[in-house]
Design an enzyme around this catalytic site. Structure first.
Site, PDB file in Angstrom:
ATOM      1  CG  ASP A 207      -1.902   1.089   1.259  1.00 26.19           C
ATOM      2  OD1 ASP A 207      -2.760   1.122   0.358  1.00 26.19           O
ATOM      3  OD2 ASP A 207      -1.852   1.931   2.184  1.00 26.19           O
TER       4      ASP A 207
ATOM      5  CD  GLU B 205      -2.360   2.354  -3.298  1.00 30.47           C
ATOM      6  OE1 GLU B 205      -3.526   2.762  -3.480  1.00 30.47           O
ATOM      7  OE2 GLU B 205      -1.826   2.341  -2.176  1.00 30.47           O
TER       8      GLU B 205
END
Length: 526
Positions: free
Chosen positions: A206, A265
């Site tokens: 993330d 990401e």
């Protein structure tokens, strides 16, 4: 020999909205275990699980308090082990989400930092700074949170001894780690090894372009605004030092046999995102420039050729996606109603025809639209802090077409689901679509199967690139793969003539040899 992920189709599971096994209105790991046969029936190669680790759920799990345990909301670590075993028994790979940019205020290390006081070694794990102004009443700099408002929170506004604020690029419940401190890197070395040792096949990282901040945390020179994936504040992301972290993680991933996948990401422009997939860093990053596109051939063509240019320079193929738990669903984004649904069907077939890996979000295979969740029912902290809600893409899945038992999301007599299921949700139910050969679900299964056959035969090579072009008059977009297959997408208002060749697959029947509007075909060109 190529690695499995280079041509894989990965299915994103958002656990709290997938399947509720115990009737508390929230999906869980046992619900996923029960639905493994369904996931396997889709013809995908793996599953990406969004966070299920221990968390106070301020940001639906992206505020992790214990990276190496399962939150009781979702089950136990034994449940996870059973899920992993069930997936592997069917040949499905499993990716877990790791959040290294920030943690939870309930992480014991952050709690210890708050208790230890200013200047302590414990606070050096995070970004604590005294405030500005005569009484330290102003934040240390002018940075703005992704969720809106200052990116700083006062530790104790009433204290005369503790003037510190802490940095949180997301909600105040998500303090940022200080990656300048080697102890943070050591901590995460243990985290990723925990999951790799447990047998997961990879991790999705993330905010992978975050972690390090500009030295000294200076004011942003631009007018502070709500940050779009951190991109409007270059001081808060994409610092050079972050690449060294992934070089270390890549070495760790390659200690295992087989090697583990690192997926980032990285919400940056293609030319910057590609730097994260150099040969000694991450294996993949999401093609964010593509993921949020509307139904516009010129934009698809431009972004596609940019992604191809960086692929040829760096070597890693794009990881294609058009939906995830943060993005408006394609049915709605592409116009809504019947036409939006046809375009979404064409888009998912187009994705499956592109060279590289494909990531599909749960419900995309059902053609689910975005839902306008009533204001009083919204749970997304972005709505609370910044006025933007992602809840509409997170509605629990409909498994059966009966309203009772929340369309099969929960067992009989269950609590209300954590987000309301809208009227008419049953028309998208798995049970109904499984019985309909013309459904979006049936189309997805057929397309995934044909893709697998083409990968196995070598017609879809992991080393391929593609050339994108479009006809401004007809709106026909062509993506010509190196090995001779062309993906044709009719994005205009009239039927379009296809290149000469054999049609391998199409999202709708051809009409007198022409590709109807809002339809995709794969053609083996002559």
């Amino acid at each position: 020999m190529s690695d499995w992920w280079e041509t894989a189709v990965i299915y994103e599971v958002y656990p709290r909205s997938f399947a509720d096994s115990n009737g508390d209105g929230v999906g869980d790991l046992r619900g996923i275990i029960e639905k493994i046969p369904y996931i396997d029936s889709l013809g995908v190669e793996g599953i990406w699980l969004t966070p299920f680790q221990r968390s106070p759920q301020v940001d639906q799990g992206y505020d992790i308090s214990d990276y190496c345990d399962v939150d009781p909301l979702f089950g136990t670590i034994a449940d996870f082990d059973e899920l992993l075993e069930a997936a592997h028994a069917r040949g499905l790979k499993v990716l877990v989400d790791i959040v290294p940019n920030h943690t939870s205020i309930e992480n014991p290390l952050f709690e210890a930092a708050v208790a230890a006081g200013p200047g302590s070694p414990e606070r050096a794990m995070f970004h604590f700074r005294p405030g500005r102004g005569g009484s330290d009443e102003d934040p240390p700099n002018n940075w703005v949170s992704v969720f809106g408002g200052p990116a700083w929170h006062r530790v104790d506004a009433q204290s005369s001894e503790d003037a510190d604020w802490y940095l949180h690029l997301f909600s105040p419940g998500q303090p940022d780690w200080n990656w300048e401190n080697p102890a943070v890197a050591d901590y995460f070395d243990g985290v990723i090894r925990f999951w790799f040792d447990r047998g997961v096949d990879g991790i999705r990282i993330d905010v992978a372009h975050g972690l390090f901040k500009a030295e000294g945390l200076p004011d942003s020179v631009s007018v502070p605004i709500v940050i779009d994936g951190l991109r409007s504040n270059p001081l808060a992301m994409n610092q050079v030092a972050v690449h060294d972290v992934y070089r270390v993680w890549r070495a760790v991933a390659e200690e295992y046999s087989p090697p583990r996948l690192l997926l980032g990401e990285v919400n940056l422009e293609p030319e910057l995102a590609a730097l994260y997939t150099r040969p000694d860093e991450l294996h993949q990053t999401f093609a964010f420039a593509f993921a949020r596109l509307g139904w516009e051939p010129a934009e698809w063509c431009s972004v596609g050729n940019r992604l191809e240019a960086v692929r040829r320079r760096v070597g890693a193929a794009p990881s294609w996606a058009l939906e995830n738990h943060d993005i408006v669903r394609t049915v709605t984004r592409f116009g809504g109603g019947g036409r939006g649904r046809e375009r979404a069907r064409a888009a998912i077939v187009a994705l499956l025809g592109l060279p590289g890996a494909v990531y599909v979000y749960q419900g995309q295979e059902l053609g689910l639209p975005e839902i306008d969740v009533p204001v009083e029912e919204r749970a997304d902290p972005m709505w609370t802090h910044g006025g933007v809600s992602r809840d509409g893409a997170r509605i629990p899945l409909p498994w059966i077409d009966f309203v009772a038992d929340n369309h099969g999301f929960s067992p009989a007599g269950a609590e209300r689901p954590w987000l309301p299921i809208p009227p008419g949700w049953g028309e998208f139910a798995v049970s109904r679509q499984s019985a309909d050969a013309a459904s979006t679900l049936a189309l997805f299964r057929r397309a995934a199967q044909v893709r697998r056959e083409l990968v196995s035969s070598g017609a879809f090579s992991p080393d391929e690139g593609a050339v994108w072009s479009f006809d401004d008059g007809t709106g026909l977009l062509l993506v010509r793969r190196d090995e001779g297959v062309c993906v044709a997408i009719a994005m205009g208002d009239a039927a379009a003539r296809l290149p000469d060749g054999t049609v391998l697959f199409s999202s709708a029947p051809l009409e007198e040899g022409l590709l109807p509007p809002d339809t995709t075909a794969w053609i083996a060109v002559r």
